[in-house]
Design an enzyme around this catalytic site. Structure first.
Site, PDB file in Angstrom:
ATOM      1  N   ASP A  79       0.616  -1.280   0.032  1.00  0.00           N
ATOM      2  CA  ASP A  79      -0.082  -0.044   0.074  1.00  0.00           C
ATOM      3  C   ASP A  79       0.887   1.339   0.067  1.00  0.00           C
ATOM      4  OD1 ASP A  79      -2.149   1.733   0.144  1.00  0.00           O
ATOM      5  OD2 ASP A  79      -2.982   0.910   2.038  1.00  0.00           O
ATOM      6  N   LYS A  80       0.319   2.338  -0.101  1.00  0.00           N
ATOM      7  CA  LYS A  80       0.813   3.669  -0.270  1.00  0.00           C
ATOM      8  C   LYS A  80      -0.095   4.575   0.459  1.00  0.00           C
ATOM      9  CE  LYS A  80      -0.067   7.712  -2.242  1.00  0.00           C
ATOM     10  NZ  LYS A  80      -1.134   8.588  -2.239  1.00  0.00           N
ATOM     11  N   HIS A  81       0.610   5.557   1.151  1.00  0.00           N
ATOM     12  CA  HIS A  81       0.031   6.677   1.981  1.00  0.00           C
ATOM     13  C   HIS A  81       0.673   7.992   1.685  1.00  0.00           C
ATOM     14  CE1 HIS A  81      -2.355   8.784   4.967  1.00  0.00           C
ATOM     15  NE2 HIS A  81      -1.391   9.367   5.259  1.00  0.00           N
ATOM     16  N   SER A  82      -0.392   9.061   1.475  1.00  0.00           N
ATOM     17  CA  SER A  82       0.268  10.432   1.483  1.00  0.00           C
ATOM     18  C   SER A  82      -0.313  11.322   2.500  1.00  0.00           C
ATOM     19  CB  SER A  82      -0.273  10.979  -0.018  1.00  0.00           C
ATOM     20  OG  SER A  82      -0.098  12.365  -0.072  1.00  0.00           O
ATOM     21  N   THR A 119      -8.933  10.782  -1.599  1.00  0.00           N
ATOM     22  CA  THR A 119      -8.966   9.801  -2.739  1.00  0.00           C
ATOM     23  C   THR A 119     -10.464   9.339  -2.624  1.00  0.00           C
ATOM     24  OG1 THR A 119      -6.585   9.349  -2.306  1.00  0.00           O
ATOM     25  CG2 THR A 119      -7.999   7.660  -3.337  1.00  0.00           C
ATOM     26  N   ARG A 167      -8.951  15.434  18.824  1.00  0.00           N
ATOM     27  CA  ARG A 167      -7.797  16.193  18.506  1.00  0.00           C
ATOM     28  C   ARG A 167      -8.226  17.203  17.774  1.00  0.00           C
ATOM     29  NH1 ARG A 167      -4.583  12.521  14.992  1.00  0.00           N
ATOM     30  NH2 ARG A 167      -3.080  14.243  14.665  1.00  0.00           N
ATOM     31  N   SER A 182      -1.833   7.869  14.263  1.00  0.00           N
ATOM     32  CA  SER A 182      -3.286   7.970  13.501  1.00  0.00           C
ATOM     33  C   SER A 182      -3.038   7.348  12.214  1.00  0.00           C
ATOM     34  CB  SER A 182      -3.724   9.259  13.397  1.00  0.00           C
ATOM     35  OG  SER A 182      -4.923   9.310  12.733  1.00  0.00           O
ATOM     36  N   LYS A 186      -4.302   2.772  11.296  1.00  0.00           N
ATOM     37  CA  LYS A 186      -5.155   2.331  10.099  1.00  0.00           C
ATOM     38  C   LYS A 186      -4.540   1.521   9.004  1.00  0.00           C
ATOM     39  CE  LYS A 186      -7.017   6.662   9.247  1.00  0.00           C
ATOM     40  NZ  LYS A 186      -6.226   7.430  10.306  1.00  0.00           N
ATOM     41  N   LYS A 187      -3.429   1.899   8.559  1.00  0.00           N
ATOM     42  CA  LYS A 187      -2.651   1.263   7.465  1.00  0.00           C
ATOM     43  C   LYS A 187      -2.044  -0.132   8.007  1.00  0.00           C
ATOM     44  CE  LYS A 187      -2.702   3.862   3.985  1.00  0.00           C
ATOM     45  NZ  LYS A 187      -3.379   3.538   2.936  1.00  0.00           N
TER      46      LYS A 187
END
Length: 436
Positions: A79-82, A119, A167, A182, A186-187
């Site tokens: 996977d990827k996260h930005s 996304t 928060r 955070s 989730k990832k």
């Protein structure tokens, strides 16, 4: 266990042990911890920080507060996260490209946050497509298409869902430790075998300076690897939109051009290749980053990524022939207006945050959580940094629902633009690579 004792430890600059952080995270999930205690916890972490071990412990505790997916596949789960930007539609190109290169990609994504687009909001511009898949439907989609882009269920990291809301109203969003926990909780709950992080810096990013981006990237990479997920990061430029369009359907059109056009690859494809190369190399699907990047670029060039994208859309309830006839399915705005350059010069700077907020003002993002997004609105045809424009030349198009919305967005767009007589020095797209 006592929430007050855990908060007092943090208040006094000490990191609670792993079992206490695990208990607190479960208390967030099942509401054994009150809102007041959650807010005090967040403020204490913001002010005093956690140790490296404490950050890993909190991340794992938040991951384990709900369901954690397990996969039994013949290929690595990647996977990827930005960290967020404007005109950033990388996930929609990279997920199917990774699937075409032999990975499984169960991408749990988010919605727009502040000035940055989400996304999920972008892909939901496709009629009929669903992102709220339950676990069996997610597994079927990944099995069929190799990739799926979905929202997190209420059972994925529920401690983070609760703490994030706290928060947001207690001025503790900026905590590096809480940002890290955070994102990664989730990832990691998706059962990943590898992750690449796109940490953005510049006017359109949350991290405005390279130093801030580097600190976040290092925290994310170190924490994810310590938690058992091989992870690397790329720091990329967000001093201008990644594609020349902002807005959900407009960015989706840019994605389709990237997947189906054989022209010289632009920044979107180049960044996808870099990120994909990193995670393919880390997962052993490429001998090195350069070979992995070429594999991603080739999958986009030869149409395999587009084929996977089409399969993914169909698996999630979208049109069966979306890739072949995508312009027919995307909504168009009622008002489309050209904006002209107020003077001649070179495009020296874009205020990316201001551009993103202009799209939000048009209805393309949320000002409050309950807002309904208009997928058709946004900005398009923005010139890149360094481009030469003449006075009166069209430099952008506003896509709006009403004329008065277009008026406001046009004024905001011109205010976000800096023109100079001399050509500017252009920043590199990729600033740095940070390995695990």
């Amino acid at each position: 266990m006592d929430a007050r004792r855990i908060i007092a430890r943090l208040r006094d600059g000490d990191t609670p042990p792993r079992d206490e952080l695990r208990w607190f995270a479960q208390g967030l999930a099942d509401h054994a911890v009150s809102d007041a205690q959650a807010g005090a916890f967040a403020m204490a972490v913001l002010l005093n920080g956690l140790s490296d071990e404490g950050r890993v412990a909190l991340t794992l505790a938040m991951r384990d507060s709900g369901d954690v997916l397990r996969w039994d596949l013949d290929r690595p789960v990647l996977d990827k996260h930005s960290t967020g930007g404007v005109g950033d539609c990388v996930s929609l190109v990279l997920a199917p490209a990774l699937a075409a290169c032999g990975a499984a990609v169960p991408m749990i994504s988010g919605r727009g946050l502040g000035h940055t687009g989400g996304t999920l909001d972008k892909i939901e511009a496709i009629p009929g497509l669903r992102t709220d898949l339950d676990e069996p439907a997610l597994r079927r989609a990944v099995g069929t298409a190799g990739a799926a882009i979905v929202s997190a269920s209420a059972r994925i990291a529920p401690a983070d869902r609760r703490l994030y809301a706290i928060r947001d109203v207690t001025a503790t969003v900026e905590s590096l430790d809480l940002i890290t926990a955070s994102i990664l909780s989730k990832k990691l709950a998706a059962g990943l075998g590898g992750l690449v992080l796109d940490v953005k810096t510049g006017s359109g990013a949350f991290m405005k300076t390279p130093d801030d981006a580097r600190a976040l990237a290092r925290a994310l990479v170190d924490t994810a690897n310590a938690a058992g997920c091989p992870t690397s990061a790329v720091i990329s430029d967000m001093s201008q939109p990644l594609v020349p369009s902002l807005g959900n359907a407009l960015e989706l059109a840019e994605v389709m051009r990237a997947l189906t056009d054989t022209a010289e690859p632009g920044p979107l494809v180049r960044l996808c290749a870099e990120l994909g190369g990193v995670v393919l190399a880390d997962a052993g699907l490429a001998k090195d980053v350069e070979a992995g990047a070429e594999s991603i670029a080739e999958a986009i060039r030869d149409g395999r990524a587009a084929e996977r994208f089409g399969a993914m859309i169909a698996a999630q309830g979208g049109p069966l022939r979306f890739v072949e006839d995508w312009p027919r399915f995307l909504p168009e705005a009622n008002v489309i207006r050209e904006i002209t350059a107020p003077r001649a010069g070179h495009v020296a700077a874009w205020d990316g945050e201001a551009l993103g907020l202009a799209v939000v003002g048009l209805g393309g993002g949320r000002q409050v959580e309950t807002d309904v997004i208009d997928p058709a609105v946004g900005l398009s045809d923005l010139p890149a940094l360094g481009a030469r424009v003449e006075q009166g030349q069209p430099i952008a198009r506003i896509h709006a629902t009403r004329e008065d919305d277009a008026d406001r967005a046009g004024a905001a767009l011109l205010a976000a633009l800096t023109l100079t007589d001399a050509a500017p020095t252009l920043p590199p797209l990729i600033l740095e690579r940070i390995g695990g």
